[in-house]
Scaffold this motif. Structure first.
Motif, mmCIF file in Angstrom:
data_model
loop_
_atom_site.group_PDB
_atom_site.id
_atom_site.type_symbol
_atom_site.label_atom_id
_atom_site.label_comp_id
_atom_site.label_asym_id
_atom_site.label_seq_id
_atom_site.Cartn_x
_atom_site.Cartn_y
_atom_site.Cartn_z
ATOM 1 N N SER A 49 0.841 -1.280 -0.014
ATOM 2 C CA SER A 49 -0.172 0.142 0.017
ATOM 3 C C SER A 49 0.963 1.330 -0.044
ATOM 4 C CB SER A 49 -0.869 -0.125 1.182
ATOM 5 O OG SER A 49 -1.710 -1.040 1.084
ATOM 6 N N GLN A 50 0.553 2.324 -0.764
ATOM 7 C CA GLN A 50 1.286 3.505 -1.036
ATOM 8 C C GLN A 50 0.422 4.737 -1.461
ATOM 9 O OE1 GLN A 50 4.198 2.920 -3.786
ATOM 10 N NE2 GLN A 50 3.439 1.152 -4.819
ATOM 11 N N THR A 51 0.900 5.786 -1.409
ATOM 12 C CA THR A 51 0.282 7.136 -1.975
ATOM 13 C C THR A 51 1.386 7.712 -2.638
ATOM 14 O OG1 THR A 51 -1.464 6.958 -0.114
ATOM 15 C CG2 THR A 51 -1.182 9.021 -1.598
ATOM 16 N N PHE A 52 1.182 8.252 -3.706
ATOM 17 C CA PHE A 52 2.149 9.188 -4.404
ATOM 18 C C PHE A 52 1.320 9.912 -5.359
ATOM 19 C CE2 PHE A 52 1.706 4.958 -6.537
ATOM 20 C CZ PHE A 52 1.577 5.405 -7.864
ATOM 21 N N ALA A 53 2.045 10.876 -6.156
ATOM 22 C CA ALA A 53 1.750 11.982 -6.874
ATOM 23 C C ALA A 53 2.087 11.453 -8.301
ATOM 24 C CB ALA A 53 2.044 13.305 -6.712
ATOM 25 N N VAL A 100 -2.599 3.409 -3.610
ATOM 26 C CA VAL A 100 -2.658 1.813 -3.720
ATOM 27 C C VAL A 100 -3.060 1.274 -2.344
ATOM 28 C CG1 VAL A 100 -1.226 -0.294 -4.406
ATOM 29 C CG2 VAL A 100 -1.020 2.064 -5.436
ATOM 30 N N PHE A 101 -4.209 0.257 -2.503
ATOM 31 C CA PHE A 101 -4.225 -0.333 -1.346
ATOM 32 C C PHE A 101 -4.385 -2.025 -1.458
ATOM 33 C CE2 PHE A 101 -6.999 3.398 -1.386
ATOM 34 C CZ PHE A 101 -6.762 4.052 0.033
ATOM 35 N N ASN A 126 -12.428 14.576 -7.204
ATOM 36 C CA ASN A 126 -12.975 13.581 -7.957
ATOM 37 C C ASN A 126 -12.527 12.387 -7.895
ATOM 38 O OD1 ASN A 126 -15.284 15.172 -8.713
ATOM 39 N ND2 ASN A 126 -13.959 15.999 -10.183
ATOM 40 N N LYS A 127 -12.894 11.090 -7.642
ATOM 41 C CA LYS A 127 -12.168 10.055 -7.731
ATOM 42 C C LYS A 127 -12.639 8.809 -8.538
ATOM 43 C CE LYS A 127 -11.694 10.153 -2.486
ATOM 44 N NZ LYS A 127 -10.629 10.052 -2.082
ATOM 45 N N LEU A 128 -11.455 8.116 -9.011
ATOM 46 C CA LEU A 128 -11.775 7.050 -10.374
ATOM 47 C C LEU A 128 -10.963 6.078 -9.495
ATOM 48 C CD1 LEU A 128 -13.109 6.341 -12.899
ATOM 49 C CD2 LEU A 128 -10.769 6.956 -14.016
ATOM 50 N N ASN A 129 -11.463 4.697 -9.285
ATOM 51 C CA ASN A 129 -10.807 3.472 -8.706
ATOM 52 C C ASN A 129 -11.045 2.370 -9.639
ATOM 53 O OD1 ASN A 129 -13.552 3.174 -8.118
ATOM 54 N ND2 ASN A 129 -13.037 2.595 -6.177
ATOM 55 N N ALA A 130 -10.046 1.284 -9.397
ATOM 56 C CA ALA A 130 -10.335 0.174 -10.110
ATOM 57 C C ALA A 130 -9.610 -1.008 -8.974
ATOM 58 C CB ALA A 130 -9.539 -0.087 -11.502
ATOM 59 N N GLY A 131 -10.091 -2.192 -9.215
ATOM 60 C CA GLY A 131 -9.533 -3.334 -8.445
ATOM 61 C C GLY A 131 -9.163 -4.516 -9.143
ATOM 62 N N VAL A 132 -8.567 -5.219 -8.612
ATOM 63 C CA VAL A 132 -8.127 -6.630 -9.244
ATOM 64 C C VAL A 132 -7.712 -7.862 -7.994
ATOM 65 C CG1 VAL A 132 -5.461 -6.100 -9.466
ATOM 66 C CG2 VAL A 132 -6.788 -7.586 -11.142
ATOM 67 N N LEU A 133 -7.849 -9.093 -8.417
ATOM 68 C CA LEU A 133 -7.617 -9.884 -7.567
ATOM 69 C C LEU A 133 -5.959 -10.667 -8.162
ATOM 70 C CD1 LEU A 133 -8.654 -11.384 -4.972
ATOM 71 C CD2 LEU A 133 -9.745 -13.099 -6.657
ATOM 72 N N TYR A 134 -5.122 -10.549 -7.592
ATOM 73 C CA TYR A 134 -3.871 -10.712 -7.873
ATOM 74 C C TYR A 134 -3.341 -11.759 -7.262
ATOM 75 C CZ TYR A 134 0.918 -9.822 -8.837
ATOM 76 O OH TYR A 134 2.468 -9.792 -9.281
ATOM 77 N N ARG A 135 -2.421 -12.641 -7.818
ATOM 78 C CA ARG A 135 -1.705 -13.941 -7.122
ATOM 79 C C ARG A 135 -0.308 -13.284 -6.955
ATOM 80 N NH1 ARG A 135 -2.672 -19.293 -6.573
ATOM 81 N NH2 ARG A 135 -4.319 -19.128 -8.098
#
Length: 114
Positions: free
Chosen positions: A66-70, A78-79, A101-110
């Motif tokens: 997890s991190q936050t950056f510009a 990133v969560f 305004n927010k835009l997000n996406a997620g994925v299941l990752y191995r």
């Protein structure tokens, strides 16, 4: 009796009044179109940033944390959360613009095996 073929002052003033009302609605419509265009362009740019950062994360060889950056004028968060299984992760990327305004996406990752 004389016949006048011109417009009277009242007719001209009524025509100018109607035209000015129409111009107000036209100007408002153009302003709304410009605002929607700017909003769509911002959403498109946020989508590109989101996709680029998600692809970059998934292509990395090191452990994803997890991190936050510009990135440009956007904030990217990133969560990473463990999924039920031990080697699966839920990775969520959130892009926020200056107007919050927010835009997000997620994925299941191995996770890659060490």
């Amino acid at each position: 009796m004389k016949k006048f073929d011109g417009f009277t002052l009242i007719e001209i003033l009524v025509a100018l009044g109607i035209m000015s009302i129409a111009m107000v609605f036209l100007a408002t419509g153009l302003f709304n179109i410009e605002a929607l265009t700017n909003e769509n362009n911002n959403r498109l740019e946020m989508g590109k940033i989101l996709q680029q950062n998600m692809e970059r994360l998934l292509a990395e060889d090191r452990e994803i944390v997890s991190q936050t950056f510009a990135d440009k004028e956007y904030e990217v968060e990133v969560f990473v959360e463990p999924y039920y299984s031990g080697n699966l992760l839920i990775i969520q990327v959130v892009v926020t613009d200056l107007d919050n305004n927010k835009l997000n996406a997620g994925v299941l990752y191995r996770q890659k095996e060490p």
